[in-house]
Enzyme design. Sequence first.
Site, short mmCIF file in Angstrom:
data_model
loop_
_atom_site.label_atom_id
_atom_site.label_comp_id
_atom_site.label_asym_id
_atom_site.label_seq_id
_atom_site.Cartn_x
_atom_site.Cartn_y
_atom_site.Cartn_z
N GLY A 1 0.83 -1.20 0.00
CA GLY A 1 0.00 0.00 0.00
C GLY A 1 0.85 1.24 0.00
N SER A 2 0.33 2.31 0.58
CA SER A 2 1.01 3.60 0.54
C SER A 2 2.18 3.64 1.51
CB SER A 2 0.02 4.72 0.88
OG SER A 2 -0.31 4.69 2.26
N GLU A 44 5.66 -3.45 0.77
CA GLU A 44 5.70 -3.17 -0.67
C GLU A 44 4.95 -1.87 -0.88
OE1 GLU A 44 7.55 -4.77 -2.66
OE2 GLU A 44 8.04 -6.41 -1.30
N LEU A 45 5.70 -0.79 -1.13
CA LEU A 45 5.11 0.54 -1.11
C LEU A 45 5.09 1.15 -2.51
CD1 LEU A 45 6.85 1.66 2.21
CD2 LEU A 45 4.66 0.49 1.90
N CYS A 49 2.05 0.21 -8.81
CA CYS A 49 3.29 0.76 -8.27
C CYS A 49 4.40 0.83 -9.31
CB CYS A 49 3.76 -0.08 -7.09
SG CYS A 49 2.63 -0.08 -5.70
N GLU A 71 4.18 9.65 -6.11
CA GLU A 71 3.57 8.63 -6.96
C GLU A 71 2.16 9.10 -7.33
OE1 GLU A 71 2.85 3.83 -6.85
OE2 GLU A 71 2.50 4.97 -5.01
#
Length: 481
Positions: free
Chosen positions: A229-230, A249-250, A287, A381
């Site tokens: 996520g963020s 996992e960003l 992402c 992002e």
Amino acid sequence: MTSTHAFWLAGRQATGEDSFDVTSPWDGRLVGAVSVPSRAQVEEAVAAAHAVRDEFAATPAHVRAAALDHVARRLAERTEEIAQLISAENGKPVKWARGEVGRAVSVFRFATEEARRFNGGEAQRLDTDAGGQGRLALTRRFPKGAVLGIAPFNFPLNLCAHKVAPAIAAGAPIILKPAPATPLSALLLGELLAETELPAGSWSVLPVPNDRMPALVQDERLPVISFTGSEQVGYAIMDSVPRKHCTLELGGNGAAVVLADWAGDEDLDKAAQRIAAFSNYQGGQSCISVQRVIADAAVYDRLLPRIVAAVEAQVTGDPSDDKTDVGPLVSEAAAQRVEAWVREAVADGATLATGGQRDGASYAPTVLTDLPAGTTLAREEVFGPVLSVQKVNGEAEAFAAVNDSKYGLQAGVFTHDLQAAFRAHRALEVGGVVIGDVPSYRADQMPYGGVKQSGVGREGVRFAMEDYTYERVMVLTGLAL
């Protein structure tokens, strides 16, 4: 009338007193209602996962492999149904949703294979030193305990698969918390898991509201957290539980570099088509979607119009239509944020080459040039169908531009030069470098993750299994080696 979907508590269906609606981001229609577990039910699921951890870790490999194989086969059998569900709750064009189901099938298939071969044990002679004569070390991996898997909305099936399949393969109980916007795919995955003979308590799917997550995150009976996520939420989780193992996992702002040797008409056409497709393929909500194009001055003037034309050729509209390339964002609020960032960039001096219009939750595929370095779009992002194109002079400047970011997830480099490929691999501060293509390629068995503010740890079935387990050494003595 739409029935309320039950959740999965320690392997069985259950309902709570409350529920919430899941609506389509495309047209606002009701896709389903989902029951919310009570605090007591969440406690029951956590207690069950904690209680079964030793039993599950000792489950024979063939039992876990059979369960994973069953899920892979059932996903494949129900591909169209599941793809339609993903498209309905997420807004993803159905052709991309079918691809997501296919990837989830692969994740469970890879996990089936890893369940059979992981943790076979590594023997090490210790008599290389005089004090170790007659001794042998045997190293195996054991689960750290139950896993809390927190999945995002953008791949509501496959990113759940990346939490669940490695945990089962490693023998670690898992509690899966899907995104509130897209819980239905995860609940369907639970339906398939319920068809297996996995022990009760080894898995749960709990659509817990975000505001009730801190207590679950901090529960010491869940020593491993796998979050996608963020960056804001991910690092807040990690900071709140310093003694836990966190895989994060960003975000990213993926760069596609086009070097001077990628200069033929076919080369530039290919680069433009791939860039256009993968800056928009999930509405930009990936992402590793292309957010930045960094083109050598030798090819920039010929590449830019090709990119603009390819982006304008992307078919936008109803995600249930097979012809649609770009559907809506997950919500109107998400589209409004993208709209605001583009307006800010243009006001600060960026040039709008195409796109820039919003219609409800949909945002037109957009290309910007001359993007000022200080704008939000240049730093953050975007998670929307927006890309910028930047001109640079030479390879060194191109690689420096890629690294001029707080993120470091993946990068793509269009080049035919093998030496340039190896220089890119050495120079680029990212978790993955894709040569001859965009940064948006991910094979579900490879190590996947980033550096800098793109995260901690790696996914990819075997690599996630390593994150969920730890090494334990046994020393055997008195051996005739």
